[in-house]
Structure formats: structure tokens, C-alpha cells
Enzyme design. Structure first.
Site, short mmCIF file in Angstrom:
data_model
loop_
_atom_site.label_atom_id
_atom_site.label_comp_id
_atom_site.label_asym_id
_atom_site.label_seq_id
_atom_site.Cartn_x
_atom_site.Cartn_y
_atom_site.Cartn_z
N ARG A 100 64.99 48.79 62.82
CA ARG A 100 65.89 48.62 61.68
C ARG A 100 67.25 48.27 62.27
O ARG A 100 67.95 49.13 62.82
CB ARG A 100 65.93 49.91 60.87
CG ARG A 100 66.73 49.86 59.59
CD ARG A 100 66.59 51.19 58.86
NE ARG A 100 67.42 51.29 57.68
CZ ARG A 100 67.04 50.97 56.45
NH1 ARG A 100 65.81 50.50 56.25
NH2 ARG A 100 67.85 51.11 55.43
N HIS A 127 63.85 41.97 54.62
CA HIS A 127 63.26 43.31 54.51
C HIS A 127 61.78 43.09 54.15
O HIS A 127 61.34 43.38 53.04
CB HIS A 127 63.98 44.10 53.42
CG HIS A 127 63.81 45.58 53.53
ND1 HIS A 127 62.92 46.18 54.40
CD2 HIS A 127 64.42 46.60 52.86
CE1 HIS A 127 63.00 47.49 54.27
NE2 HIS A 127 63.90 47.78 53.34
N GLN A 130 59.42 45.87 52.62
CA GLN A 130 59.76 46.15 51.23
C GLN A 130 59.11 45.13 50.29
O GLN A 130 58.56 45.48 49.25
CB GLN A 130 61.28 46.13 51.04
CG GLN A 130 61.73 46.43 49.62
CD GLN A 130 61.45 47.85 49.21
OE1 GLN A 130 61.90 48.79 49.87
NE2 GLN A 130 60.72 48.04 48.13
N ASP A 222 69.16 45.02 43.11
CA ASP A 222 69.47 45.80 44.31
C ASP A 222 70.96 46.09 44.31
O ASP A 222 71.73 45.52 43.53
CB ASP A 222 69.05 45.01 45.56
CG ASP A 222 69.10 45.82 46.85
OD1 ASP A 222 69.24 47.06 46.76
OD2 ASP A 222 68.99 45.22 47.93
N CYS A 262 64.68 48.52 44.97
CA CYS A 262 64.18 49.00 46.26
C CYS A 262 64.82 50.31 46.70
O CYS A 262 64.34 50.93 47.65
CB CYS A 262 64.36 47.93 47.33
SG CYS A 262 66.08 47.44 47.57
N ARG A 290 55.58 51.79 49.95
CA ARG A 290 56.03 51.49 51.31
C ARG A 290 55.11 52.15 52.32
O ARG A 290 54.76 51.57 53.35
CB ARG A 290 57.47 52.00 51.51
CG ARG A 290 58.55 51.21 50.79
CD ARG A 290 58.80 49.85 51.43
NE ARG A 290 59.16 49.97 52.82
CZ ARG A 290 60.38 50.26 53.27
NH1 ARG A 290 61.37 50.45 52.42
NH2 ARG A 290 60.62 50.32 54.56
#
Length: 312
Positions: A100, A127, A130, A222, A262, A290
Site C-alpha cells: 500500500r 485500487h 477494491q 468516494d 469504498c 474485500r
């Protein structure tokens, strides 16, 4: 999967995508197993996380393996030690890495110098885990993907980019509405449109959120200010003030439309409580998925699960 790493949705073929969703569905119903017994995952994180860290750690545990979390202070990627040397060292210790990072370039460098698979657990550009979890959620709720329309309202950020690519790959239509100056990157939009030519999807970038949401099957938003953009917060709040997903905007979507986010959500900014807590909201199902999609990714990158596809 046809690549060693999973750094972008664009790394997947249509067959890869279908297999991953199929495996995730089967793994979700199966529960725990020992498929990755004696395997170790290194979590290399430059950014804090709730869902990403916990879902990867639990995924590895449910597959019989182990995980090691490496914080920014412990590893100093590219600062305390070069990315290349980190990659070479970890390749001697563990079997797979989920990173990450602030920079997609760091991920690509990790992949270049690692002898083991690398997973993008979030970067400035994408991402991708996701996006897979999101499409898994949509498939579970809608029974199919092809021909559905996802409307993304807000910043053309890393989540939006991965969703655009995933929609182009799967045959879902993708419409994004963003303020001027905050649109999805032209490169990502072009990649998604190239994928869409094969799948039959339609990809569009707009400025009016009402036009994007009109008749949509999925409404997605988001946060307006992502990690690393805190200095721009006031400017962004002003720029995105007309892009809040509220009940009035949701009413323009299909009557059976679902709402997705998300997380983490800034309630009262990009979305109202009324929408977040409505029957249409599936944000917790997204968060759970996830875990299951990442189990499928881990299995495929470490040799495949041998599960017969059931996705259609």
C-alpha cells in the site's frame, strides 16, 4: 492469472477476471481451508488502513497461511532502504507481498525486482482489489454484470480509475461525473475505453452528476479528499459541493439502484446519512467482499486454487 503480479486491473484478462470472481464466490461459501499452509504474506504499508490490512491478514489466516505487517517506520520504502533492495530481501523471506504505497512507481519497482508476486493494495493511481470486491458485490446482488450501468460521482481518483477499467473489462457501462480539474486521468479513461471495445461497455466522463446518475443501476462515490491531499481540503470541499450523493440524486437512478462507497466515508460531505443508512446502501457487503476476493487473488498468484469456475 497471466501475470506474476496484480498491480492494475489492466493486468487481468477477461478469463482471469471471471475466474477470480468465481473463486471468490466459492471461497466465500467454503470458509477456512489450508490451501496456503506454510506460505507467508508481507504487508508493506506506507499508508494507514483498516479494511485493507485486516482483510488481507484474515484472508491469509483463513487460507492457512501467515502474514507480517511492516509499517512505514520499519521499512522506509525508498528512503531508509532502496525499493530494489527491499524487494530482493523480502523475496528471500516471504512468498508474496501486498503493498500500500503513495506511488504506483514504487509498486512497479517492487514487482520488477521481486522474485515473488506483488499485489497493489492501493497506490496513487489504482485500487484494483477494491474494484474486484465491488464487482463481486454487484454480481451477487444483481445476478450479472454485463449491460449494467455504474455512475461514479466525485473525484476521478484511484478508486474511480480501477472501477473504470473493471467495468470496461466486464462489459458494465461506466459514467463518471467530476468537477472541472478533478476528472479521471485521460490515460485511464483511454485504457478503459479500449477494454470496452471488446466487452461492449460504454465509458463516459461527464460534469453533471444528474446526467451520470440518470437510470443508473449502481451509484458510487468516494471521499473528496484522499490521504496526502489534506492541504487541499478546503479547496476540494468548495469544488465538490454540488457532487454530494443525497436522496434526491438517488431518485434519478433506477428504482432498484444500489449505493456503494469504498469507505472511509465522510458523512455530510460526499454522501448523506440518509443514503448511507438506506436499504439501497451495500457498503458493508463491499467491505466484507474485500476479504473474499483477496483470498482468490492470493490463491491464483501463489499457484491457483483448482476451483471449477461457476461465474457467468
Amino acid at each position: 492469472m497471466h501475470t506474476k503480479d496484480y498491480l492494475s486491473v489492466a493486468d487481468l484478462s477477461s478469463a482471469d477476471f471471471q475466474l477470480l470472481l468465481s473463486e471468490a464466490i466459492d471461497l466465500k461459501s467454503e470458509g477456512w481451508n489450508n490451501a496456503l499452509s506454510n506460505r507467508t504474506l508481507a504487508l508493506v504499508f506506507e499508508k494507514p488502513s483498516l479494511r485493507t490490512r485486516v482483510s488481507f491478514e484474515v484472508a491469509m489466516r483463513q487460507l492457512g497461511g501467515h502474514s507480517i505487517y511492516l509499517s512505514p517506520a520499519e521499512i522506509g520504502l525508498g528512503k531508509r532502504e532502496s525499493v530494489a533492495d527491499v524487494a530482493r530481501v523480502l523475496s528471500r523471506y516471504v512468498n508474496i507481498i501486498a503493498a500500500r504505497t503513495f506511488s504506483q512507481q514504487s509498486l512497479e519497482e517492487l514487482g520488477r525486482y521481486c522474485d515473488i508476486p506483488v499485489i497493489n493494495a492501493l497506490s496513487d493511481e489504482e485500487h484494483p482489489c477494491q474494484a474486484l470486491a465491488d464487482l463481486l458485490t454487484i454480481y451477487e446482488l444483481k445476478g450479472s454484470l454485463k449491460g449494467l450501468t455504474l455512475a461514479f460521482i466525485g473525484d476521478g481518483n484511484n478508486v474511480a480509475a480501477s472501477l473504470a477499467l473493471a467495468c470496461g473489462l466486464s462489459g458494465m457501462n461506466f459514467k463518471i461525473a467530476s468537477p472541472v480539474g478533478y476528472e479521471i486521468s485521460g490515460i485511464m479513461l483511454e485504457r478503459a475505453q479500449i477494454m470496452a471495445e471488446t466487452s461492449g461497455a460504454h465509458i463516459a466522463s461527464l460534469s453533471d452528476p444528474r446526467l451520470a446518475v440518470q437510470g443508473a443501476d449502481i451509484v458510487y462515490t468516494d471521499t473528496w479528499t484522499s490521504m496526502g491531499q489534506e492541504a487541499e481540503n478546503e479547496k476540494r470541499l468548495l469544488a465538490f459541493s454540488a457532487y454530494q450523493v443525497d436522496s434526491a440524486l438517488m431518485e434519478l437512478a433506477d428504482r432498484d439502484a444500489i449505493f456503494m462507497h469504498c469507505l472511509p466515508a465522510h458523512r455530510g460531505q460526499e454522501v448523506t446519512d440518509a443514503v448511507m443508512d438506506s436499504p439501497a446502501s451495500v457498503v458493508m457487503a463491499q467491505a466484507e467482499n474485500r476479504l473474499h476476493i483477496q483470498k482468490a487473488v492470493l490463491l491464483q498468484l501463489l499457484g491457483g486454487a483448482g476451483i471449477t469456475p461457476s461465474f457467468r
